[in-house]
Motif scaffolding. Structure first.
Motif, PDB file in Angstrom:
ATOM      1  N   GLN A 139       0.826  -1.211   0.000  1.00  0.00           N
ATOM      2  CA  GLN A 139       0.000   0.000   0.000  1.00  0.00           C
ATOM      3  C   GLN A 139       0.855   1.255   0.000  1.00  0.00           C
ATOM      4  N   THR A 140       1.924   1.247   0.775  1.00  0.00           N
ATOM      5  CA  THR A 140       2.795   2.422   0.843  1.00  0.00           C
ATOM      6  C   THR A 140       3.517   2.642  -0.478  1.00  0.00           C
ATOM      7  N   LEU A 141       3.986   1.565  -1.088  1.00  0.00           N
ATOM      8  CA  LEU A 141       4.633   1.684  -2.391  1.00  0.00           C
ATOM      9  C   LEU A 141       3.718   2.362  -3.404  1.00  0.00           C
ATOM     10  N   ARG A 142       2.443   1.996  -3.381  1.00  0.00           N
ATOM     11  CA  ARG A 142       1.512   2.546  -4.357  1.00  0.00           C
ATOM     12  C   ARG A 142       1.084   3.961  -3.998  1.00  0.00           C
ATOM     13  N   HIS A 143       0.711   4.174  -2.740  1.00  0.00           N
ATOM     14  CA  HIS A 143       0.193   5.485  -2.334  1.00  0.00           C
ATOM     15  C   HIS A 143       1.257   6.571  -2.422  1.00  0.00           C
ATOM     16  N   GLU A 144       2.496   6.224  -2.110  1.00  0.00           N
ATOM     17  CA  GLU A 144       3.572   7.215  -2.137  1.00  0.00           C
ATOM     18  C   GLU A 144       4.373   7.166  -3.432  1.00  0.00           C
ATOM     19  N   GLN A 145       3.907   6.372  -4.388  1.00  0.00           N
ATOM     20  CA  GLN A 145       4.534   6.275  -5.716  1.00  0.00           C
ATOM     21  C   GLN A 145       6.048   6.019  -5.603  1.00  0.00           C
ATOM     22  N   LEU A 146       6.395   5.083  -4.736  1.00  0.00           N
ATOM     23  CA  LEU A 146       7.811   4.831  -4.478  1.00  0.00           C
ATOM     24  C   LEU A 146       8.500   4.093  -5.623  1.00  0.00           C
ATOM     25  N   THR A 147       7.741   3.420  -6.459  1.00  0.00           N
ATOM     26  CA  THR A 147       8.367   2.780  -7.615  1.00  0.00           C
ATOM     27  C   THR A 147       8.933   3.836  -8.559  1.00  0.00           C
ATOM     28  N   ALA A 148       8.137   4.856  -8.857  1.00  0.00           N
ATOM     29  CA  ALA A 148       8.629   5.960  -9.688  1.00  0.00           C
ATOM     30  C   ALA A 148       9.752   6.709  -8.982  1.00  0.00           C
ATOM     31  N   HIS A 149       9.629   6.851  -7.664  1.00  0.00           N
ATOM     32  CA  HIS A 149      10.673   7.520  -6.890  1.00  0.00           C
ATOM     33  C   HIS A 149      11.983   6.727  -6.983  1.00  0.00           C
ATOM     34  N   ALA A 150      11.891   5.397  -6.911  1.00  0.00           N
ATOM     35  CA  ALA A 150      13.097   4.567  -7.022  1.00  0.00           C
ATOM     36  C   ALA A 150      13.750   4.752  -8.383  1.00  0.00           C
ATOM     37  N   ALA A 151      12.938   4.864  -9.425  1.00  0.00           N
ATOM     38  CA  ALA A 151      13.495   5.098 -10.760  1.00  0.00           C
ATOM     39  C   ALA A 151      14.232   6.428 -10.815  1.00  0.00           C
ATOM     40  N   ALA A 152      13.628   7.472 -10.237  1.00  0.00           N
ATOM     41  CA  ALA A 152      14.249   8.804 -10.263  1.00  0.00           C
ATOM     42  C   ALA A 152      15.512   8.848  -9.416  1.00  0.00           C
ATOM     43  N   MET A 153      15.458   8.264  -8.223  1.00  0.00           N
ATOM     44  CA  MET A 153      16.641   8.274  -7.363  1.00  0.00           C
ATOM     45  C   MET A 153      17.748   7.389  -7.943  1.00  0.00           C
ATOM     46  N   GLY A 154      17.353   6.298  -8.608  1.00  0.00           N
ATOM     47  CA  GLY A 154      18.349   5.467  -9.259  1.00  0.00           C
ATOM     48  C   GLY A 154      19.045   6.207 -10.387  1.00  0.00           C
ATOM     49  N   GLU A 155      18.282   6.986 -11.143  1.00  0.00           N
ATOM     50  CA  GLU A 155      18.886   7.785 -12.214  1.00  0.00           C
ATOM     51  C   GLU A 155      19.845   8.828 -11.633  1.00  0.00           C
ATOM     52  N   ARG A 156      19.457   9.428 -10.511  1.00  0.00           N
ATOM     53  CA  ARG A 156      20.317  10.430  -9.875  1.00  0.00           C
ATOM     54  C   ARG A 156      21.622   9.795  -9.376  1.00  0.00           C
ATOM     55  N   LEU A 157      21.491   8.641  -8.702  1.00  0.00           N
ATOM     56  CA  LEU A 157      22.676   7.975  -8.178  1.00  0.00           C
ATOM     57  C   LEU A 157      23.552   7.465  -9.322  1.00  0.00           C
ATOM     58  N   THR A 158      22.936   6.970 -10.387  1.00  0.00           N
ATOM     59  CA  THR A 158      23.707   6.529 -11.545  1.00  0.00           C
ATOM     60  C   THR A 158      24.522   7.674 -12.125  1.00  0.00           C
ATOM     61  N   GLY A 159      23.938   8.868 -12.175  1.00  0.00           N
ATOM     62  CA  GLY A 159      24.671  10.023 -12.673  1.00  0.00           C
ATOM     63  C   GLY A 159      25.923  10.303 -11.862  1.00  0.00           C
ATOM     64  N   HIS A 160      25.800  10.207 -10.535  1.00  0.00           N
ATOM     65  CA  HIS A 160      26.975  10.397  -9.674  1.00  0.00           C
ATOM     66  C   HIS A 160      28.033   9.325  -9.941  1.00  0.00           C
ATOM     67  N   LEU A 161      27.591   8.072 -10.062  1.00  0.00           N
ATOM     68  CA  LEU A 161      28.542   6.981 -10.260  1.00  0.00           C
ATOM     69  C   LEU A 161      29.223   7.078 -11.624  1.00  0.00           C
ATOM     70  N   LEU A 162      28.489   7.522 -12.625  1.00  0.00           N
ATOM     71  CA  LEU A 162      29.103   7.703 -13.939  1.00  0.00           C
ATOM     72  C   LEU A 162      30.154   8.810 -13.906  1.00  0.00           C
ATOM     73  N   GLN A 163      29.907   9.843 -13.102  1.00  0.00           N
ATOM     74  CA  GLN A 163      30.916  10.891 -12.950  1.00  0.00           C
ATOM     75  C   GLN A 163      32.170  10.326 -12.288  1.00  0.00           C
ATOM     76  N   LEU A 164      31.985   9.468 -11.295  1.00  0.00           N
ATOM     77  CA  LEU A 164      33.141   8.817 -10.670  1.00  0.00           C
ATOM     78  C   LEU A 164      33.875   7.940 -11.680  1.00  0.00           C
ATOM     79  N   GLN A 165      33.120   7.286 -12.550  1.00  0.00           N
ATOM     80  CA  GLN A 165      33.764   6.453 -13.567  1.00  0.00           C
ATOM     81  C   GLN A 165      34.640   7.296 -14.493  1.00  0.00           C
ATOM     82  N   ARG A 166      34.167   8.489 -14.829  1.00  0.00           N
ATOM     83  CA  ARG A 166      34.966   9.369 -15.688  1.00  0.00           C
ATOM     84  C   ARG A 166      36.260   9.822 -15.010  1.00  0.00           C
TER      85      ARG A 166
END
Length: 484
Positions: free
Chosen positions: A354-381
């Motif tokens: 219920q919390t996953l759906r009501h707080e739209q945490l699946t979409a939030h996980a996608a957005a936070m994953g994209e943000r964290l990936t951006g940081h990690l890609l910068q470290l890779q560079r």
């Protein structure tokens, strides 16, 4: 010990800082000190214990993404029970749900007898399932672990098809029971046993960075699918027709390797055309972890059998199979388990869904994953020791390599030593993460799905600091190599 319930040898001071980002950021890097809890654990627990060897902590308090150990250090938990804690530690929704069960005097242990809690859990889970499982699926409650659900899946597909052979994939991880281990790629836990399930055949997984066909990209996908089709259709392949193909949409323990969507769609077509059950193990990926409710949804496929555990129990032990009703041919009692009726886990699972759906945490996980990936890609560079950054949602990994060693098959070799050093330096920076993949060279991040953008930034900053320290320590043994 004076204070067993709080996990401390003496009562914790009332002025201990709260488990917040502010308190975490005020904390400087530190060295872990001698801990009597760990000494007693080492003396009394079996040699098979694993996590305490790499993460030598005695924990006493958890809230959200934060943990405090018995020595007062605060950590950001990017392991989260190997992905179990989708909502983090002690989320108010799961705690409230469990308290309601306790206060109502409901039975806690019901085998597979139904209860209002169990009925509500099934309804909540089926509301989240992809079609057509949501319409014509059946559910089997298993023992408390994902491995038991894998065992049940094997029994189900073999009973339904009358076949005994099963296909699995190199790099796979499905659990440590005998049958599940037979499907697992890692050789180390198998070697002492001498043999495993002889009716399992391993196929190459589409590991693009180290393509097993030496191709990569779309050509690697085509080669992988062609190989599977050829093996199934060749009358002299030497391999009997399988009851099932068991696959992870993202290999977790195998090194955070996402299967390309086109490859998964091709695998679904191949199995459907030949009457082979497709079993997708979503024990770690299920319930929003990858930025979709289920990882197989990234490819738009529906398996015949969906294996679930970890997050569905809201932090408590629970595992289930959901499968196409056409496979429901096993006899009453064909799979059982004393603790398959865990009512507290079902209540916590309802709250999690219920919390996953009501707080739209699946979409939030996608957005936070994209943000964290951006940081990690910068470290890779900035650091040549990072060979690849990969994953989906908040299931991410960095493969560490030795950039100055002779390449093998076009890629630098994995550097498990550097990965272990980075894990240790991250711990000193207050970040808990895990390793995986070949030679344990992949640094894995599985933070709770509730992590905020500011917390993502802090995690990345601490990893960057740890990377500098780890490389300096690594380079000290090889002075000629000065940059990461």
């Amino acid at each position: 010990m004076d204070n067993v319930l709080t996990g401390t040898d003496r009562p914790r001071a009332a002025s201990a800082p709260p488990l917040t980002l502010e308190a975490f950021c005020e904390q400087r890097s530190f060295e872990l000190r001698r801990n009597p809890y760990l000494e007693r654990q080492e003396a009394r627990e079996s040699n098979a214990r694993s996590y305490p060897r790499r993460i030598p902590l005695a924990l006493q308090q958890g809230q959200g993404i934060y943990l405090r150990d018995t020595q007062g250090h605060i950590f950001i938990d990017c392991l989260a029970g190997a992905g179990t804690l989708a909502l983090g530690h002690n989320h108010p929704a799961t705690i409230t749900a469990m308290r309601r069960v306790l206060d109502a005097g409901l039975p806690l242990h019901t085998l597979d007898l139904t209860t209002p809690v169990k009925d509500a859990f099934v309804e909540a889970l089926f509301d989240c399932l992809p079609e057509p499982l949501a319409q014509r699926g059946k559910i089997q409650f298993c023992g408390p672990t994902g491995a038991d659900a894998i065992e049940a899946a094997l029994k189900l597909v073999k009973t339904a098809t009358g076949r005994r052979t099963v296909f699995a994939f190199s790099g796979a991880y499905h659990g440590m029971t005998q049958g599940a281990l037979g499907l697992t790629g890692n050789l180390a836990p198998k070697l002492p046993l001498g043999s495993s399930m002889g009716d399992v055949h391993f196929l190459p997984y589409p590991y693009d960075y180290r393509c097993p066909f030496g191709l990569g990209g779309e050509a690697g996908v085509d080669a992988g699918l062609h190989y599977i089709e050829h093996l199934l259709d060749d009358p002299e392949s030497g391999v009997l027709p399988p009851a099932a193909v068991v696959v992870e949409a993202v290999q977790g323990e195998g090194g955070v390797i996402p299967a390309p969507a086109r490859w998964l769609r091709g695998l679904r077509d191949i199995t459907r055309q030949r009457g082979i059950a497709l079993v997708v193990d979503e024990v770690q990926t299920g319930l929003g972890r990858t930025g979709r409710m289920f990882a197989c949804e990234h490819a738009g496929i529906t398996p015949d059998v969906l294996v679930l555990s970890k997050a569905i129990g809201g932090g408590l032990p629970l595992s289930v199979l959901v499968y196409d009703a056409a496979l429901d041919r096993w006899a009453p009692g064909a799979h059982a388990g004393t603790f398959r009726g865990n009512q507290l886990a079902m209540a916590a699972g309802i709250a999690t869904l219920q919390t996953l759906r009501h707080e739209q945490l699946t979409a939030h996980a996608a957005a936070m994953g994209e943000r964290l990936t951006g940081h990690l890609l910068q470290l890779q560079r900035e650091h040549r020791c990072i060979g690849e950054v990969r994953g989906r949602g908040l299931m991410l990994g960095m493969e560490l390599v030795d950039p100055d060693a002779p390449p093998g098959r076009g890629r630098p070799p994995q550097d498990g030593v550097m990965a272990r050093l980075l894990q240790q330096h991250c711990l000193r920076q207050g970040v808990i993460l895990e390793l995986g993949g070949r030679h344990s060279a992949v640094v894995r991040l599985l933070p709770p799905l509730i992590i905020s953008a500011e917390e993502v930034d802090v995690v990345a900053e601490r990893i960057a600091r740890a990377l500098q320290g780890a490389w300096a320590e690594r380079a000290a043994t090889r002075p000629a190599r000065a940059t990461a």
